[in-house]
Design a protein around this motif. Structure first.
Motif, PDB file in Angstrom:
ATOM      1  N   UNK A   8      41.078 131.757  48.997  1.00  0.00           N
ATOM      2  CA  UNK A   8      42.267 131.413  49.673  1.00  0.00           C
ATOM      3  C   UNK A   8      43.404 131.585  48.825  1.00  0.00           C
ATOM      4  N   UNK A   9      44.771 132.090  49.747  1.00  0.00           N
ATOM      5  CA  UNK A   9      45.953 132.374  48.956  1.00  0.00           C
ATOM      6  C   UNK A   9      46.537 131.115  48.154  1.00  0.00           C
ATOM      7  N   UNK A  10      46.151 129.972  48.690  1.00  0.00           N
ATOM      8  CA  UNK A  10      47.105 128.868  48.134  1.00  0.00           C
ATOM      9  C   UNK A  10      46.201 128.607  46.713  1.00  0.00           C
ATOM     10  N   UNK A  11      45.005 129.013  46.586  1.00  0.00           N
ATOM     11  CA  UNK A  11      44.440 129.079  45.310  1.00  0.00           C
ATOM     12  C   UNK A  11      45.182 129.747  44.084  1.00  0.00           C
ATOM     13  N   UNK A  12      45.961 130.573  44.637  1.00  0.00           N
ATOM     14  CA  UNK A  12      46.980 131.350  43.558  1.00  0.00           C
ATOM     15  C   UNK A  12      47.888 130.630  43.060  1.00  0.00           C
ATOM     16  N   UNK A  13      48.144 129.310  43.473  1.00  0.00           N
ATOM     17  CA  UNK A  13      49.370 128.368  43.074  1.00  0.00           C
ATOM     18  C   UNK A  13      49.040 127.634  42.290  1.00  0.00           C
ATOM     19  N   UNK A  14      49.987 127.153  41.397  1.00  0.00           N
ATOM     20  CA  UNK A  14      49.638 125.806  40.452  1.00  0.00           C
ATOM     21  C   UNK A  14      49.291 124.706  41.225  1.00  0.00           C
ATOM     22  N   UNK A  15      48.236 123.818  40.745  1.00  0.00           N
ATOM     23  CA  UNK A  15      47.835 122.868  41.372  1.00  0.00           C
ATOM     24  C   UNK A  15      48.150 121.577  40.138  1.00  0.00           C
ATOM     25  N   UNK A  70      48.079 135.088  37.198  1.00  0.00           N
ATOM     26  CA  UNK A  70      47.433 133.742  36.697  1.00  0.00           C
ATOM     27  C   UNK A  70      46.191 133.486  37.536  1.00  0.00           C
ATOM     28  N   UNK A  71      45.084 134.149  37.099  1.00  0.00           N
ATOM     29  CA  UNK A  71      43.753 133.962  37.802  1.00  0.00           C
ATOM     30  C   UNK A  71      43.319 132.281  37.388  1.00  0.00           C
ATOM     31  N   UNK A  72      43.812 131.832  36.123  1.00  0.00           N
ATOM     32  CA  UNK A  72      43.514 130.365  35.884  1.00  0.00           C
ATOM     33  C   UNK A  72      43.828 129.595  36.890  1.00  0.00           C
ATOM     34  N   UNK A  73      44.730 129.679  37.643  1.00  0.00           N
ATOM     35  CA  UNK A  73      45.313 128.936  38.784  1.00  0.00           C
ATOM     36  C   UNK A  73      44.139 128.581  39.752  1.00  0.00           C
ATOM     37  N   UNK A  74      43.210 129.824  39.903  1.00  0.00           N
ATOM     38  CA  UNK A  74      42.090 129.900  40.736  1.00  0.00           C
ATOM     39  C   UNK A  74      41.167 128.850  40.229  1.00  0.00           C
ATOM     40  N   UNK A  75      40.962 129.029  38.968  1.00  0.00           N
ATOM     41  CA  UNK A  75      39.946 128.102  38.421  1.00  0.00           C
ATOM     42  C   UNK A  75      40.316 126.719  38.564  1.00  0.00           C
ATOM     43  N   UNK A  76      41.669 126.515  38.180  1.00  0.00           N
ATOM     44  CA  UNK A  76      42.324 125.152  38.167  1.00  0.00           C
ATOM     45  C   UNK A  76      41.970 124.495  39.509  1.00  0.00           C
ATOM     46  N   UNK A  77      42.416 125.181  40.600  1.00  0.00           N
ATOM     47  CA  UNK A  77      42.037 124.711  42.129  1.00  0.00           C
ATOM     48  C   UNK A  77      40.697 124.575  42.480  1.00  0.00           C
ATOM     49  N   UNK A  78      39.826 125.408  42.153  1.00  0.00           N
ATOM     50  CA  UNK A  78      38.355 125.166  42.379  1.00  0.00           C
ATOM     51  C   UNK A  78      37.837 123.828  41.799  1.00  0.00           C
TER      52      UNK A  78
END
Length: 199
Positions: A8-15, A70-78
């Motif tokens: 999801x595109x929102x996963x590419x944003x900071x959480x 920032x692929x880490x944002x995807x991991x953060x969101x998951x």
């Protein structure tokens, strides 16, 4: 079995709960380790090692993708959404063209080095590497995928890992020796739609 789905595109944003990236080096290769939000030496974490492709850097694992650097944002969101457990992810520099033996040759020493620094189920104890294998995965992309394949088919430390990922493996490395995967709990394979289906 297909476990893939679009990110999801929102996963590419900071959480709200962000992990951190830590840089290191080992055996002539740069390493970048992702530590999840709230990382603590008092906890144990599953760990995933990822070997990059020809001449790719460890940092490119986190910055090689389309929507953001920032692929880490995807991991953060998951993690924040409970889709994956908090985990440690270590990306590793790729090799120069044609060299596919660094990871098989250095697997044990790499695990000892990294897991002597970050908290995993091995608890910093080299004698627990095999015992903690159900909480350790390894994957690779392109030439890095060939290295992971070489671990599988040549039994270079298969006991160190229980999960393997082979992504966009280069052509010419077909599956004729991959019957070994019947003995491995999980092997994930993926390739782009334009890749050689026989590789």
């Amino acid at each position: 079995m297909d476990y893939s789905k679009p990110i999801p595109k929102e996963y590419w944003r900071p959480c709200d709960h962000q992990g951190t990236l830590v840089q290191d080096s080992f055996g002539g290769k740069n390493l970048v380790a992702y530590l999840p939000h709230g990382y603590s030496k008092e906890k144990e974490y599953p760990i995933f090692y990822f070997k990059m492709g020809t001449n790719n850097t460890a940092m490119q694992f986190w910055s090689y993708l389309p929507y953001t650097s920032h692929f880490e944002y995807v991991i953060d969101n998951m993690i924040e959404r409970g889709e994956i457990y908090p985990c440690v992810i270590v990306s590793i520099d790729g090799n120069s063209a044609g060299k596919s033996d660094w990871l098989p040759k250095n697997a044990y020493a790499l695990i000892c080095y990294v897991e002597g620094k970050v908290r995993t189920y091995a608890k910093g104890d080299a004698s627990k590497i095999i015992e903690s294998a159900p909480f350790r995965a390894v994957g690779g992309w392109s030439l890095g995928a060939i290295e992971v394949r070489n671990i599988l088919v040549n039994d270079y430390g298969n006991d160190f890992w229980k999960f393997f990922g082979v992504y966009d493996i280069q052509s010419g490395y077909n599956s004729k020796k991959m019957s070994i995967i019947s003995e491995i709990p999980f092997v994930g394979c993926a390739a782009g739609s334009n890749d050689d289906p026989n590789c």
